[in-house]
Design an enzyme around this catalytic site. Structure first.
Site, PDB file in Angstrom:
ATOM      1  N   LYS A 126       0.849  -1.011   0.035  1.00 21.76           N
ATOM      2  CA  LYS A 126       0.006   0.038  -0.180  1.00 21.76           C
ATOM      3  C   LYS A 126       0.895   1.233   0.049  1.00 21.76           C
ATOM      4  O   LYS A 126       2.139   1.274   0.272  1.00 21.76           O
ATOM      5  CB  LYS A 126      -0.874   0.027   1.305  1.00 21.76           C
ATOM      6  N   ASP A 166      -7.084   4.482  -4.379  1.00 23.83           N
ATOM      7  CA  ASP A 166      -7.659   4.383  -3.318  1.00 23.83           C
ATOM      8  C   ASP A 166      -8.377   5.806  -2.908  1.00 23.83           C
ATOM      9  O   ASP A 166      -8.560   6.543  -3.536  1.00 23.83           O
ATOM     10  CB  ASP A 166      -6.703   3.857  -2.194  1.00 23.83           C
TER      11      ASP A 166
END
Length: 445
Positions: A126, A166
């Site tokens: 991430k 995201d």
């Protein structure tokens, strides 16, 4: 918690001080793993737990950029490459003021197990920045993305690490990021980023996938108990990409979606959300939920309290982490909620999860319920690798098959470990064992 797990958890807290979201994510997994260590002691002997909790690589970098007034701005960029035992690191980029290392590590840790559950050959990672795109011009966002990618490009690649979007990173940002990667590397490496525009290497259904997948999981969860979504009241927190497409799929399946939200408050629309209007407000005008109410007779805006005050049959938290707490869970239970499926990453606090499960509410954790996004990213990578493009119908069918497989894997694992109907335990163990077996097979790396 099993004593062997407790000692590892205590060390995680000591080595990662102040990173409360990461601690929470680790604890949530560890609380399920006691029976696994009894059945498979080799995981302890190979120090799999310790290795899983330490990212393979953590990258922090400066992101300088120039705003429209000519002022130099500085943000911080992150990429945490957590685990590549199953494949290249895969996970989104988040641009939001709340981003710091602990948030990125929690998201990357969750991503490892989510990607494992899909059955796709994907590792977990991430990234992101504390940059806030809200209120910025397209030029400012482009300059920020170009600066961000000028550092990130050296750490990613289609066989190494494949970022996606995201919160705060949509098609516009992915376009600017990919353009800079292409410019620096002199390669049209489509598979280096997912969430791309359909006309330049993206996949149909990728935009819809996380929201669609969450609802498909909820529908399958209900079907396992002889129920469905048709005619049910549904509440969806958030009004971004995941929430909008969760609303769309829920409506397609006959549900009446009566509430949604953003950081300014929540909207109650008892006759059902007007999806075209919501899209106009949020996706075209980039407005607030108050703008929806101003154009929608009968809808009302609530700026205090919680969206979980609204009576509902099915709750879909699709906004951000820890948005549904214990008090909210009690209200949902008192109103007769029958199912909760997480569209966001870890939006339900541990206390709330326990309360919902104790009340017999069907509860789907995010690593299972919202895995449709990364699963469709993997389908995008497949299309890029074969220089192919699939139809919407075929790709959506692949998504539905994947979500059904994740659901059934969770159910079978929960049954195997003596906890029928416990989707949290089923998802955690099924995701963990696949990664753990791969780590052992690869040796101490």
């Amino acid at each position: 918690m099993d004593s062997r797990l407790q000692s590892v958890y205590d060390e995680v807290v000591r080595r990662n001080q102040g990173e409360t979201e990461f601690h929470q994510a680790v604890r949530e997994i560890f609380d399920s793993l006691g029976p696994v260590l009894v059945k498979h002691p080799r995981y302890v002997e190979a120090a799999v737990l310790e290795r899983l909790c330490e990212p393979e690589r953590q990258i922090i970098f400066r992101v300088p950029w120039v705003d429209d007034s000519g002022r130099v701005r500085i943000n911080r960029g992150f990429r945490v490459e957590f685990n590549s035992a199953l494949g290249p690191f895969k996970g989104g980029l988040r641009f939001h003021p709340s981003v710091y290392l602990g948030i990125v590590k929690f998201l990357g840790f969750e991503q490892v197990f989510k990607n494992s559950l899909t059955g796709m050959p994907l590792g977990g990672g991430k990234g992101g920045s504390d940059f806030d795109p809200r209120g910025r011009s397209d030029g400012e966002i482009m300059r920020f993305c170009q600066s961000f990618m000028t550092e990130l490009y050296r750490h990613i690649g289609e066989h190494t690490d494949v970022p996606a979007g995201d919160i705060g990173v949509g098609g516009r940002e992915i376009g600017f990021l990919f353009g800079q990667y292409k410019r620096i590397t002199n390669r049209y490496e489509s598979g280096v980023l997912t969430g791309k525009g359909v006309s330049w290497g993206g996949s149909l259904v990728r935009t819809e996938a996380t929201g669609y997948g969450t609802v498909l999981f909820a529908e399958r969860m209900l079907a396992a108990t002889g129920r469905d979504l048709d005619g049910r009241r549904v509440t969806v927190s958030g009004s971004g990409n995941v929430a909008v497409h969760a609303i769309e799929k829920a409506q397609q399946l006959g549900a009446q979606v009566v509430a949604f939200s953003d950081s300014s408050g929540y909207v109650v629309d008892e006759v059902g959300v007007d999806l075209p209007l919501l899209r106009h407000v949020k996706e075209e005008k980039r407005g607030r939920v108050a703008d929806y109410v101003a154009r929608r007779p009968g809808a009302r805006l609530v700026t205090d309290g919680s969206i979980w005050d609204v009576p509902t049959d099915v709750a879909l938290p699709c906004a951000t982490q820890n948005e549904l707490d214990g008090a909210a869970a009690k209200r949902l239970v008192s109103h007769g909620v029958v199912a909760v499926a997480e569209g966001a990453n870890m939006p339900t606090t541990p206390e709330a999860v326990s309360l919902l499960q104790d009340a017999g509410v069907l509860f789907a954790p995010g690593k299972a319920a919202n895995a449709g996004g990364v699963a469709t990213s993997a389908l995008e990578m497949q299309q890029n690798a074969s220089r192919d493009a699939w139809s919407f119908e075929y790709t959506e069918e692949r998504l539905a098959q994947t979500m059904a497989g994740i659901h059934d894997r969770c159910v079978e694992t929960a049954d195997e470990y003596g906890a029928p109907g416990n989707y949290v335990l089923g998802a955690n163990i099924a995701g963990f064992t696949k990664v753990a077996d791969a780590m052992i097979a690869l040796g101490v790396v």
